[in-house]
Design an enzyme around this catalytic site. Structure first.
Site, PDB file in Angstrom:
ATOM      1  N   LYS A 113     -36.449 -24.057  31.800  1.00 16.05           N
ATOM      2  CA  LYS A 113     -36.146 -24.946  33.064  1.00 16.05           C
ATOM      3  C   LYS A 113     -35.236 -25.563  32.661  1.00 16.05           C
ATOM      4  O   LYS A 113     -35.029 -26.246  31.812  1.00 16.05           O
ATOM      5  CB  LYS A 113     -37.288 -25.782  34.103  1.00 16.05           C
ATOM      6  CG  LYS A 113     -36.901 -25.210  35.409  1.00 16.05           C
ATOM      7  CD  LYS A 113     -37.559 -26.976  36.518  1.00 16.05           C
ATOM      8  CE  LYS A 113     -38.299 -27.857  35.911  1.00 16.05           C
ATOM      9  NZ  LYS A 113     -36.883 -29.211  36.397  1.00 16.05           N
ATOM     10  N   HIS A 159     -31.723 -28.263  34.422  1.00 14.87           N
ATOM     11  CA  HIS A 159     -30.850 -28.878  35.200  1.00 14.87           C
ATOM     12  C   HIS A 159     -29.326 -28.908  34.139  1.00 14.87           C
ATOM     13  O   HIS A 159     -29.180 -30.175  33.971  1.00 14.87           O
ATOM     14  CB  HIS A 159     -30.971 -30.624  35.432  1.00 14.87           C
ATOM     15  CG  HIS A 159     -32.591 -30.643  36.372  1.00 14.87           C
ATOM     16  ND1 HIS A 159     -31.919 -29.858  37.453  1.00 14.87           N
ATOM     17  CD2 HIS A 159     -33.568 -30.943  36.065  1.00 14.87           C
ATOM     18  CE1 HIS A 159     -33.604 -30.007  37.942  1.00 14.87           C
ATOM     19  NE2 HIS A 159     -34.438 -30.494  37.494  1.00 14.87           N
ATOM     20  N   LYS A 209     -32.660 -25.506  43.542  1.00 12.27           N
ATOM     21  CA  LYS A 209     -33.343 -26.779  44.628  1.00 12.27           C
ATOM     22  C   LYS A 209     -32.064 -26.294  45.552  1.00 12.27           C
ATOM     23  O   LYS A 209     -31.718 -27.907  46.184  1.00 12.27           O
ATOM     24  CB  LYS A 209     -33.763 -27.905  43.807  1.00 12.27           C
ATOM     25  CG  LYS A 209     -34.826 -27.778  43.442  1.00 12.27           C
ATOM     26  CD  LYS A 209     -35.271 -29.866  43.243  1.00 12.27           C
ATOM     27  CE  LYS A 209     -36.639 -29.720  42.359  1.00 12.27           C
ATOM     28  NZ  LYS A 209     -36.027 -29.690  41.092  1.00 12.27           N
ATOM     29  N   TYR A 256     -48.664 -37.491  37.559  1.00 15.15           N
ATOM     30  CA  TYR A 256     -49.289 -36.157  36.241  1.00 15.15           C
ATOM     31  C   TYR A 256     -50.830 -35.587  37.337  1.00 15.15           C
ATOM     32  O   TYR A 256     -51.664 -36.746  37.325  1.00 15.15           O
ATOM     33  CB  TYR A 256     -49.229 -36.353  35.034  1.00 15.15           C
ATOM     34  CG  TYR A 256     -47.740 -36.666  35.368  1.00 15.15           C
ATOM     35  CD1 TYR A 256     -46.837 -35.468  34.282  1.00 15.15           C
ATOM     36  CD2 TYR A 256     -47.217 -37.793  34.160  1.00 15.15           C
ATOM     37  CE1 TYR A 256     -45.526 -34.833  34.391  1.00 15.15           C
ATOM     38  CE2 TYR A 256     -45.509 -37.648  34.439  1.00 15.15           C
ATOM     39  CZ  TYR A 256     -44.751 -36.860  34.375  1.00 15.15           C
ATOM     40  OH  TYR A 256     -43.857 -37.149  33.838  1.00 15.15           O
TER      41      TYR A 256
HETATM   42  N1  5IU Z   1     -40.191 -30.961  39.516  1.00 12.27           N
HETATM   43  C1  5IU Z   1     -41.272 -31.849  40.023  1.00 12.27           C
HETATM   44  N2  5IU Z   1     -42.092 -31.924  40.459  1.00 12.27           N
HETATM   45  C2  5IU Z   1     -41.341 -30.826  41.866  1.00 12.27           C
HETATM   46  C3  5IU Z   1     -40.601 -30.041  41.203  1.00 12.27           C
HETATM   47  C4  5IU Z   1     -40.048 -30.616  40.646  1.00 12.27           C
HETATM   48  O1  5IU Z   1     -40.914 -32.999  38.515  1.00 12.27           O
HETATM   49  O2  5IU Z   1     -41.780 -31.119  42.833  1.00 12.27           O
HETATM   50  I1  5IU Z   1     -39.970 -29.182  42.885  1.00 12.27           I
HETATM   51  C5  5IU Z   1     -38.952 -30.881  38.371  1.00 12.27           C
HETATM   52  C6  5IU Z   1     -38.034 -32.608  37.638  1.00 12.27           C
HETATM   53  C7  5IU Z   1     -38.385 -32.205  36.096  1.00 12.27           C
HETATM   54  C8  5IU Z   1     -39.065 -32.035  35.782  1.00 12.27           C
HETATM   55  O3  5IU Z   1     -37.142 -31.545  36.356  1.00 12.27           O
HETATM   56  O4  5IU Z   1     -39.932 -30.432  37.158  1.00 12.27           O
HETATM   57  C9  5IU Z   1     -40.481 -32.150  35.724  1.00 12.27           C
HETATM   58  O5  5IU Z   1     -40.327 -33.157  34.910  1.00 12.27           O
HETATM   59  P1  5IU Z   1     -41.641 -33.878  33.656  1.00 12.27           P
HETATM   60  O6  5IU Z   1     -42.322 -32.639  33.623  1.00 12.27           O
HETATM   61  O7  5IU Z   1     -40.521 -35.063  32.775  1.00 12.27           O
HETATM   62  O8  5IU Z   1     -41.725 -34.800  34.675  1.00 12.27           O
END
Ligand code: 5IU
Length: 263
Positions: free
Chosen positions: A61, A63, A95, A216
């Site tokens: 994934k 960004h 998103k 988490y």
């Molecule tokens: N992300 C979330 N929660 C959500 C959604 C997207 O955490 O509900 I929709 C994204 C944000 C980040 C990744 O890019 O997923 C989670 O990263 P961490 O595991 O570092 O928290």
């Protein structure tokens, strides 16, 4: 009680989405339901992680708009090359949230041209059916499989995507199952015979939160609750962590939880 679901392998032949079939095949072949969220600031970090962690994941994934030294040539071209070498899919976590006409441009144009390289992207259901129609229209000239996830639930504290909003998001996905193959969600959504793919962020084995609303859950909680793919970011590459060792650990935990759920 934990739910039981068909094996990934047994879902390949019957899934309505070509992208989902490809994804389930990768998961079966590589024995992994781990998606690593590559939330880093530079192209070198992004590409280094994609290369070293590639063998352990089914999806990365991204960004891409947070990469300081982004260019299409220096980030996207090598990332696509790595996706072929290590057999993973790319999920740009864009998103989308605008009207159909605008998201179509955001998906296909500008400096990112997301539809050209991201096998998967995601969107909020907030604008209604036009957002799915606009994004789907953006895939018209692409020959490779493309798929959309709708954001049915979020991992963050106080999220407004609950109850009726979540139910209506599932209804929206039902309108175009060739393209909308699943959800970003914390729970199993849809009927079993609809076979949506559930991808779940907010997974971490060592932390409870990040001080900015992230929450988490453990790998077991996510997968036994119906998640098909766990999404892990900082749990794997935060400062002081050995990203390769952590990827192996999350992959093993994810596969073990999945195996327990299947029977
Ligand atoms: N992300 C979330 N929660 C959500 C959604 C997207 O955490 O509900 I929709 C994204 C944000 C980040 C990744 O890019 O997923 C989670 O990263 P961490 O595991 O570092 O928290």
């Amino acid at each position: 009680s934990p739910i039981t679901l068909k094996a990934y392998e047994d879902r390949i032949a019957t899934h309505p989405s070509p992208l989902a079939r490809r994804l389930l095949k990768i998961m079966t072949d590589k024995k992994t339901n781990l998606c690593v969220s590559l939330d880093v600031d530079t192209k070198d970090e992004l590409l280094r992680l994609a290369d070293t962690l590639g063998p352990y994941v089914c999806v990365f994934k991204t960004h891409v708009d947070t990469i300081e030294d982004y260019t299409y040539e220096s980030v996207i071209v090598p990332l696509v090359e790595l996706s072929k070498r290590h057999n993973f899919l790319i999920f740009e976590d864009r998103k989308f949230a605008d009207i159909g006409s605008t998201v179509k441009s955001q998906y296909t144009s500008g400096i990112f041209k997301i539809v050209q390289w991201a096998h998967i992207t995601n969107a909020h259901a907030l604008p209604g059916p036009g957002i799915v129609d606009g994004l789907c229209a953006g895939t018209k000239d692409i020959s490779e499989e493309r798929g959309l996830l709708l954001l049915a639930e979020m991992s963050s504290s106080g999220s407004l995507a609950t109850g009726d909003y979540t139910d209506k998001t599932v209804d929206l996905a039902r309108r175009n199952k060739l393209f909308t193959f699943g959800f970003i969600a914390q729970n199993r959504l849809g009927a079993d015979d609809e076979d949506f793919i559930i991808m779940t962020p907010g997974v971490g084995l060592d932390d409870k939160g990040d001080g900015l609303g992230q929450q988490y859950r453990t790998v077991d909680d996510a997968v036994s609750g119906g998640s098909d793919i766990i999404i892990v970011g900082r749990g794997i590459f935060a400062k002081g962590r050995d990203a390769v060792a952590e990827s192996k650990r999350y992959r093993e935990a994810g596969w073990k939880a999945y195996t327990a759920r299947v029977k």
